[in-house]
Enzyme design. Structure first.
Site, PDB file in Angstrom:
ATOM      1  N   SER A 182      28.419 -20.885  52.418  1.00  0.00           N
ATOM      2  CA  SER A 182      29.546 -21.875  52.183  1.00  0.00           C
ATOM      3  C   SER A 182      29.727 -23.260  52.775  1.00  0.00           C
ATOM      4  CB  SER A 182      31.040 -21.230  51.984  1.00  0.00           C
ATOM      5  OG  SER A 182      30.961 -19.964  51.520  1.00  0.00           O
TER       6      SER A 182
ATOM      7  N   GLU B  11      32.768 -26.447  55.962  1.00  0.00           N
ATOM      8  CA  GLU B  11      32.806 -25.386  57.063  1.00  0.00           C
ATOM      9  C   GLU B  11      31.832 -25.746  57.807  1.00  0.00           C
ATOM     10  OE1 GLU B  11      32.978 -21.312  55.725  1.00  0.00           O
ATOM     11  OE2 GLU B  11      31.101 -20.924  56.892  1.00  0.00           O
TER      12      GLU B  11
ATOM     13  N   ARG C 270      38.678 -19.239  59.223  1.00  0.00           N
ATOM     14  CA  ARG C 270      37.744 -19.999  59.373  1.00  0.00           C
ATOM     15  C   ARG C 270      38.188 -21.204  60.453  1.00  0.00           C
ATOM     16  NH1 ARG C 270      35.652 -16.860  56.726  1.00  0.00           N
ATOM     17  NH2 ARG C 270      33.788 -16.965  55.271  1.00  0.00           N
TER      18      ARG C 270
HETATM   19  P1  FAD Z   1      25.196 -22.358  64.911  1.00  0.00           P
HETATM   20  O1  FAD Z   1      25.059 -22.949  63.792  1.00  0.00           O
HETATM   21  O2  FAD Z   1      23.974 -22.138  65.941  1.00  0.00           O
HETATM   22  O3  FAD Z   1      26.205 -23.037  65.874  1.00  0.00           O
HETATM   23  C1  FAD Z   1      27.464 -23.406  65.101  1.00  0.00           C
HETATM   24  C2  FAD Z   1      28.224 -24.354  66.083  1.00  0.00           C
HETATM   25  O4  FAD Z   1      28.709 -23.403  67.054  1.00  0.00           O
HETATM   26  C3  FAD Z   1      27.679 -25.456  66.538  1.00  0.00           C
HETATM   27  O5  FAD Z   1      28.527 -26.495  66.803  1.00  0.00           O
HETATM   28  C4  FAD Z   1      27.160 -24.996  67.803  1.00  0.00           C
HETATM   29  O6  FAD Z   1      26.995 -26.192  68.915  1.00  0.00           O
HETATM   30  C5  FAD Z   1      28.299 -24.104  68.268  1.00  0.00           C
HETATM   31  N1  FAD Z   1      28.150 -22.957  69.313  1.00  0.00           N
HETATM   32  C6  FAD Z   1      26.810 -22.182  69.103  1.00  0.00           C
HETATM   33  N2  FAD Z   1      26.940 -21.138  69.988  1.00  0.00           N
HETATM   34  C7  FAD Z   1      28.174 -21.501  71.077  1.00  0.00           C
HETATM   35  C8  FAD Z   1      28.158 -21.083  72.126  1.00  0.00           C
HETATM   36  N3  FAD Z   1      27.731 -19.932  72.876  1.00  0.00           N
HETATM   37  N4  FAD Z   1      29.182 -21.778  72.859  1.00  0.00           N
HETATM   38  C9  FAD Z   1      29.952 -22.957  72.229  1.00  0.00           C
HETATM   39  N5  FAD Z   1      29.615 -23.363  70.815  1.00  0.00           N
HETATM   40  C10 FAD Z   1      28.623 -22.684  70.305  1.00  0.00           C
HETATM   41  N6  FAD Z   1      30.065 -17.459  57.939  1.00  0.00           N
HETATM   42  C11 FAD Z   1      31.254 -16.653  57.634  1.00  0.00           C
HETATM   43  O7  FAD Z   1      32.293 -16.617  58.168  1.00  0.00           O
HETATM   44  N7  FAD Z   1      31.178 -15.516  56.681  1.00  0.00           N
HETATM   45  C12 FAD Z   1      30.136 -15.494  55.965  1.00  0.00           C
HETATM   46  O8  FAD Z   1      30.143 -14.733  54.998  1.00  0.00           O
HETATM   47  C13 FAD Z   1      29.054 -16.192  56.142  1.00  0.00           C
HETATM   48  N8  FAD Z   1      27.769 -16.030  55.453  1.00  0.00           N
HETATM   49  C14 FAD Z   1      26.919 -16.972  55.700  1.00  0.00           C
HETATM   50  C15 FAD Z   1      25.574 -16.559  55.113  1.00  0.00           C
HETATM   51  C16 FAD Z   1      24.716 -17.422  55.120  1.00  0.00           C
HETATM   52  C17 FAD Z   1      23.194 -17.437  54.424  1.00  0.00           C
HETATM   53  C18 FAD Z   1      24.605 -18.364  56.180  1.00  0.00           C
HETATM   54  C19 FAD Z   1      23.380 -19.394  56.440  1.00  0.00           C
HETATM   55  C20 FAD Z   1      25.712 -18.781  56.810  1.00  0.00           C
HETATM   56  C21 FAD Z   1      27.043 -17.875  56.608  1.00  0.00           C
HETATM   57  N9  FAD Z   1      28.103 -18.210  57.486  1.00  0.00           N
HETATM   58  C22 FAD Z   1      29.022 -17.261  57.259  1.00  0.00           C
HETATM   59  C23 FAD Z   1      28.223 -19.188  58.408  1.00  0.00           C
HETATM   60  C24 FAD Z   1      27.488 -18.805  59.763  1.00  0.00           C
HETATM   61  O9  FAD Z   1      26.874 -17.353  59.728  1.00  0.00           O
HETATM   62  C25 FAD Z   1      28.662 -18.468  60.808  1.00  0.00           C
HETATM   63  O10 FAD Z   1      29.264 -19.874  61.126  1.00  0.00           O
HETATM   64  C26 FAD Z   1      27.887 -18.132  62.117  1.00  0.00           C
HETATM   65  O11 FAD Z   1      29.077 -17.652  63.082  1.00  0.00           O
HETATM   66  C27 FAD Z   1      27.048 -19.296  62.675  1.00  0.00           C
HETATM   67  O12 FAD Z   1      26.409 -18.750  64.028  1.00  0.00           O
HETATM   68  P2  FAD Z   1      25.021 -19.361  64.469  1.00  0.00           P
HETATM   69  O13 FAD Z   1      25.015 -18.591  65.779  1.00  0.00           O
HETATM   70  O14 FAD Z   1      24.241 -19.612  63.605  1.00  0.00           O
HETATM   71  O15 FAD Z   1      25.733 -20.833  64.571  1.00  0.00           O
HETATM   72  N1  EPU Z   2      33.823 -18.505  41.872  1.00  0.00           N
HETATM   73  C1  EPU Z   2      33.484 -19.007  40.451  1.00  0.00           C
HETATM   74  N2  EPU Z   2      32.381 -19.655  40.636  1.00  0.00           N
HETATM   75  C2  EPU Z   2      31.474 -19.996  41.853  1.00  0.00           C
HETATM   76  C3  EPU Z   2      31.911 -19.460  43.024  1.00  0.00           C
HETATM   77  C4  EPU Z   2      32.948 -18.523  43.055  1.00  0.00           C
HETATM   78  O1  EPU Z   2      33.978 -18.909  39.742  1.00  0.00           O
HETATM   79  O2  EPU Z   2      30.448 -20.515  41.626  1.00  0.00           O
HETATM   80  C5  EPU Z   2      35.004 -17.579  41.968  1.00  0.00           C
HETATM   81  C6  EPU Z   2      35.089 -16.406  41.481  1.00  0.00           C
HETATM   82  O3  EPU Z   2      36.280 -16.139  40.762  1.00  0.00           O
HETATM   83  C7  EPU Z   2      34.545 -15.337  42.602  1.00  0.00           C
HETATM   84  C8  EPU Z   2      35.692 -15.896  43.701  1.00  0.00           C
HETATM   85  O4  EPU Z   2      35.334 -17.526  43.261  1.00  0.00           O
HETATM   86  O5  EPU Z   2      35.357 -14.116  42.183  1.00  0.00           O
HETATM   87  C9  EPU Z   2      35.160 -16.024  44.998  1.00  0.00           C
HETATM   88  O6  EPU Z   2      33.904 -15.875  45.242  1.00  0.00           O
HETATM   89  P1  EPU Z   2      33.121 -15.131  46.420  1.00  0.00           P
HETATM   90  O7  EPU Z   2      33.442 -13.565  46.445  1.00  0.00           O
HETATM   91  O8  EPU Z   2      31.610 -15.398  46.250  1.00  0.00           O
HETATM   92  O9  EPU Z   2      33.603 -15.625  47.775  1.00  0.00           O
HETATM   93  P2  EPU Z   2      33.942 -17.166  48.179  1.00  0.00           P
HETATM   94  O10 EPU Z   2      35.257 -17.341  48.427  1.00  0.00           O
HETATM   95  O11 EPU Z   2      33.249 -18.043  47.310  1.00  0.00           O
HETATM   96  C10 EPU Z   2      34.068 -16.383  50.823  1.00  0.00           C
HETATM   97  C11 EPU Z   2      33.533 -16.838  52.094  1.00  0.00           C
HETATM   98  C12 EPU Z   2      32.029 -16.154  52.125  1.00  0.00           C
HETATM   99  C13 EPU Z   2      32.214 -14.922  52.251  1.00  0.00           C
HETATM  100  C14 EPU Z   2      32.796 -14.314  50.935  1.00  0.00           C
HETATM  101  C15 EPU Z   2      32.743 -12.863  50.801  1.00  0.00           C
HETATM  102  C16 EPU Z   2      34.575 -18.978  52.592  1.00  0.00           C
HETATM  103  C17 EPU Z   2      34.424 -20.364  52.617  1.00  0.00           C
HETATM  104  N3  EPU Z   2      33.485 -18.146  52.104  1.00  0.00           N
HETATM  105  O12 EPU Z   2      33.268 -17.026  49.585  1.00  0.00           O
HETATM  106  O13 EPU Z   2      31.722 -16.739  53.730  1.00  0.00           O
HETATM  107  O14 EPU Z   2      30.963 -14.043  52.462  1.00  0.00           O
HETATM  108  O15 EPU Z   2      34.053 -14.911  50.765  1.00  0.00           O
HETATM  109  O16 EPU Z   2      34.002 -12.303  51.635  1.00  0.00           O
HETATM  110  O17 EPU Z   2      35.472 -18.398  52.678  1.00  0.00           O
HETATM  111  C18 EPU Z   2      30.585 -18.740  54.443  1.00  0.00           C
HETATM  112  O18 EPU Z   2      31.323 -18.747  55.201  1.00  0.00           O
HETATM  113  O19 EPU Z   2      29.331 -19.250  54.829  1.00  0.00           O
HETATM  114  C19 EPU Z   2      30.380 -17.301  53.709  1.00  0.00           C
HETATM  115  C20 EPU Z   2      29.460 -17.192  52.898  1.00  0.00           C
END
Ligand code: FAD
Ligand code: EPU
Length: 347
Positions: free
Chosen positions: A232, A328, A162
């Protein structure tokens, strides 16, 4: 007081009801540079967004929000690899689907992550045992004032969990394209623990992995168009082995993984142990199936309401475990991104 009349509610996945002074969707680089220069000259802030899936707006934004839709996917090949050059205004999940359809495999574990290609390297998006750093070869950035373009090679991106160099450096630059290298010989990435648990390996095609990832994501994370969230809210904490072992003596069932001689803990579990599961205040809820996700439950909470709950969680986890979570999500005020520690530490 500055007059902001353009609604950002549909341009941030928390569905926070704030406005910007101006919002423009851009489709090409000259348009982006022209606008940026114009607003900088007027001394107004500029913010580039993809989908707004990793931002929390606290207040109206007193400047220009640029929605980046500069598109283009260019594919070339060598004997062993596919080389992709993707413009930053391409949607990430659509890119994953497009590659699989073209029989270019590797991105399937990263399916259904919201957002656009330009944001993906910034926090090194990752999920289910993979991350963009595995494939990214370079990131191209532009200084919109003098239009100079730089290529930052993978080694200089400083990708970590991250994190990348773009979180702190190159603040006056915009990411314009990303290079990915995908091997032609496909090897399934089964690092995610659920794959290992399956008795017989049924995830033997990219499509099956893609479908599986999409189905678990849909089950685990509420759809943000129905219930605002940004995935997250905090990062999973990385701590020393010494501290990890100390905590394990007290909390023997604490989930963790060992990564490069560090303990990676689950922030969701830490929050759960502080009894926040299902907790709701001012319309902001700690999601009961995954405590790391904060929900704008009725889509009428303010950015401050969401921040206040995040601060409460931060202090509870810190006081119980001695671990101070790192957000994050990027927190944005009238003028742009703010340092979260200023907000979190003083409360
Ligand atoms: P934005 O929110 O639009 O922007 C984020 C930041 O980047 C801002 O500071 C913005 O100014 C900057 N930025 C955007 N575009 C540019 C550019 N072209 N040049 C310079 N700066 C820029 N993340 C994970 O890593 N793993 C996950 O599993 C994951 N799951 C998610 C699930 C949900 C439901 C949601 C809502 C989010 C999740 N995220 C996850 C977080 C998110 O999807 C990522 O951080 C994604 O890359 C953000 O993309 P965005 O285009 O929406 O960024
Ligand atoms: N857990 C709990 N309680 C909770 C949540 C999690 O006990 O309420 C424990 C469980 O043991 C579970 C473990 O945490 O097995 C891991 O949970 P999960 O698999 O949901 O993954 P996470 O570590 O919580 C991360 C990323 C997600 C990504 C998933 C899948 C971060 C901050 N988050 O979540 O990314 O989708 O793994 O790989 O690293 C995001 O960044 O926005 C995001 C959704």
């Amino acid at each position: 007081m500055i007059f902001c009349k353009y609604a950002l509610k549909k341009i941030n996945t928390f569905n926070v009801n704030v406005n910007a002074r101006k919002i423009v969707k851009v489709k090409n680089l000259p348009q982006l540079c022209k606008l940026w220069k114009e607003y900088k000259k007027k001394k107004q802030p500029c913010l580039v967004l993809g989908e707004g899936s990793n931002v929390l707006f606290l207040k109206d934004f007193y400047g220009l929000v640029i929605i980046n839709r500069i598109k283009g996917i260019y594919i070339s090949e060598s004997k062993k690899y596919w080389h992709l050059h993707i413009n930053s205004g391409e949607n990430w999940h659509k890119l994953v689907k497009f590659t699989i359809k073209r029989k270019i495999y590797g991105l399937e574990n990263l399916a259904l992550i919201p957002g656009y290609v330009g944001s993906a390297p910034i926090q090194n998006i990752g999920a289910y045992g993979s991350s963009i750093q595995k494939f990214c070869t370079y990131v191209d950035i532009i200084n919109p004032i003098n239009k100079s373009i730089k290529r930052i090679n993978k080694e200089k991106c400083n990708f970590k969990y991250r994190y990348s160099i773009f979180q702190h450096n190159y603040k006056n630059y915009i990411i314009i394209s990303v290079g990915l290298l995908l091997p032609k010989k496909w090897v399934p990435n089964l690092n995610y623990f659920n794959f290992k648990k399956s008795e017989n390996n049924i995830y033997n095609t990219p499509q099956k992995i893609f479908d599986y990832i999409c189905s678990i994501r849909k089950k685990k994370i509420p759809y943000h168009k129905i219930c605002g969230n940004a995935g997250s809210f905090f990062k999973n904490p990385i701590i020393s082995i010494k501290l990890g072992k100390k905590l394990l003596k007290i909390f023997s069932n604490m989930p963790y993984s060992l990564e490069n001689n560090f303990f990676k803990l689950s922030a969701g579990w830490l929050i759960y142990k502080c009894k926040f599961k299902g907790y709701i205040k001012d319309g902001v809820m700690v999601y009961s199936k995954q405590c790391l996700i904060l929900l704008n439950k009725f889509n009428n909470a303010s950015g401050m309401d969401i921040l206040n709950l995040a601060i409460k969680i931060y202090h509870s986890v810190g006081n119980k475990f001695g671990i101070w979570l790192e957000p994050e999500v990027k927190i944005i005020d009238h003028y742009g991104k703010i340092n979260p520690y200023i907000l979190f530490k003083k409360n």
